[in-house]
Write a protein that holds these residues in place. Structure first.
Motif, short mmCIF file in Angstrom:
data_model
loop_
_atom_site.label_atom_id
_atom_site.label_comp_id
_atom_site.label_asym_id
_atom_site.label_seq_id
_atom_site.Cartn_x
_atom_site.Cartn_y
_atom_site.Cartn_z
N PHE A 1 36.13 36.75 28.49
CA PHE A 1 37.43 36.16 28.85
C PHE A 1 38.57 37.15 28.68
O PHE A 1 39.65 36.96 29.22
N TYR A 2 38.34 38.24 27.91
CA TYR A 2 39.36 39.30 27.86
C TYR A 2 39.57 39.87 29.25
O TYR A 2 40.71 40.04 29.72
N TYR A 3 38.46 40.16 29.94
CA TYR A 3 38.55 40.73 31.28
C TYR A 3 39.09 39.71 32.27
O TYR A 3 39.81 40.06 33.21
N TRP A 4 38.74 38.43 32.05
CA TRP A 4 39.26 37.39 32.95
C TRP A 4 40.77 37.30 32.83
O TRP A 4 41.48 37.28 33.84
N ARG B 1 42.81 39.60 31.72
CA ARG B 1 43.43 40.84 32.20
C ARG B 1 43.56 40.82 33.73
O ARG B 1 44.60 41.19 34.28
N CYS B 2 42.49 40.37 34.40
CA CYS B 2 42.53 40.28 35.87
C CYS B 2 43.55 39.24 36.33
O CYS B 2 44.22 39.42 37.36
N THR B 3 43.66 38.15 35.58
CA THR B 3 44.62 37.10 35.94
C THR B 3 46.05 37.62 35.89
O THR B 3 46.86 37.34 36.80
N ILE B 4 46.37 38.37 34.84
CA ILE B 4 47.74 38.91 34.73
C ILE B 4 48.00 39.95 35.82
O ILE B 4 49.09 40.01 36.40
N ARG B 5 46.99 40.76 36.12
CA ARG B 5 47.16 41.73 37.21
C ARG B 5 47.39 41.00 38.54
O ARG B 5 48.20 41.42 39.37
N PHE B 6 46.65 39.91 38.73
CA PHE B 6 46.79 39.13 39.96
C PHE B 6 48.21 38.56 40.05
O PHE B 6 48.84 38.60 41.11
N TRP B 7 48.73 38.04 38.93
CA TRP B 7 50.07 37.49 38.91
C TRP B 7 51.11 38.57 39.27
O TRP B 7 51.99 38.33 40.11
N ASN B 8 50.98 39.72 38.66
CA ASN B 8 51.94 40.79 38.95
C ASN B 8 51.86 41.23 40.41
O ASN B 8 52.88 41.56 41.03
N SER B 9 50.66 41.25 40.96
CA SER B 9 50.50 41.66 42.38
C SER B 9 51.09 40.60 43.31
O SER B 9 51.62 40.94 44.39
N LEU B 10 50.99 39.32 42.92
CA LEU B 10 51.62 38.26 43.73
C LEU B 10 53.12 38.49 43.84
O LEU B 10 53.72 38.36 44.92
N LEU B 11 53.74 38.83 42.73
CA LEU B 11 55.19 39.01 42.72
C LEU B 11 55.63 40.25 43.48
O LEU B 11 56.75 40.31 43.99
N SER B 12 54.75 41.24 43.56
CA SER B 12 55.12 42.47 44.26
C SER B 12 54.83 42.42 45.76
O SER B 12 55.15 43.35 46.50
#
Length: 234
Positions: free
Chosen positions: A4-7, A9-20
């Motif tokens: 779930f650490y990797y899950w 981490r990927c979720t936060i990256r996904f969120w940041n990419s949505l905003l960009s």
């Protein structure tokens, strides 16, 4: 670290990419999902709910609610400290002594954790700040069926009695899930099934025995053996 650490981490990256993203439709979807964040079937609700258990999570919750990016490094460090804290609390227990709700985490931590929390010196700052890596078997090119077998073993996705009886109507305590394939009167779990088929009982203690087996350089051979063992418990 646990999966779930990797899950996360990927979720936060996904969120940041949505905003960009410059896609106007995607921006509208993000805004709409945030407006419906009180509904359990939305992405935002699920992420906010998952983040609530993290220490100092308020800053991350506020960032999502206000459509702000999250500092990836800060989040990873906070989340790793949270995991390390949980493992510290479980260090003095064996998987069988842990409460049933934490047995999966304790089993992973004892036998398969990368790196193992009870390895000497793991808690010092130098090692804590090292970037975690995936287990070796996930970084090598081995057949997918063998990789799945190792994942199933590590995450208790098997049919050993310690896991299978968890779902029985008349659920038994862990200590009563005795192996029906031998006369050793031992709990039928990961520690019992694999190492005792390879190492003599006097080789070393159970957790160290299983770690020795799982950390052999011949990952392909380990995966093949694990797959054959799991096939005995369909």
């Amino acid at each position: 670290m646990t999966i779930f650490y990797y899950w996360f981490r990927c979720t936060i990256r996904f969120w940041n990419s949505l905003l960009s993203s410059n896609n106007p439709l995607l921006k509208k979807i993000v805004r709409a999902d945030l407006l419906l964040a009180n509904r359990s079937d939305t992405w935002t609700y699920q992420v906010l709910h998952a983040l609530q258990d993290l220490p100092t999570s308020q800053q991350f919750l506020d960032a999502i609610r206000s459509r702000q990016t999250i500092n990836q490094r800060q989040f990873e460090l906070t989340f790793r400290e949270h995991i390390i804290g949980g493992w510290r609390d479980l260090d003095i227990l064996t998987p069988h002594e842990a409460h049933h709700s934490s047995r999966f985490m304790r089993t992973y931590h004892t036998h398969f954790g990368v790196p193992l929390g009870n390895t000497s010196g793991w808690w010092d700052d130098r090692k804590r700040n090292q970037k975690p890596v995936l287990p070796l078997y996930l970084r090598l090119d081995i057949p997918s069926n063998l990789s799945r077998a190792l994942s199933c073993l590590r995450l208790s996705g098997h049919n050993f009695l310690v896991q299978g009886m968890r779902h029985d109507r008349n659920r038994r305590p862990d200590e009563l899930r005795i192996c029906d394939r031998c006369d050793w009167h031992t709990i039928q779990d990961e520690e019992h099934i694999l190492p005792y088929l390879i190492f003599p009982p006097q080789f070393e203690d159970g957790p160290a025995r299983l770690r020795t087996f799982m950390n052999q350089p011949d990952i392909f051979g380990v995966a093949s053996f694990v797959a054959k063992c799991l096939a005995l418990f369909p």
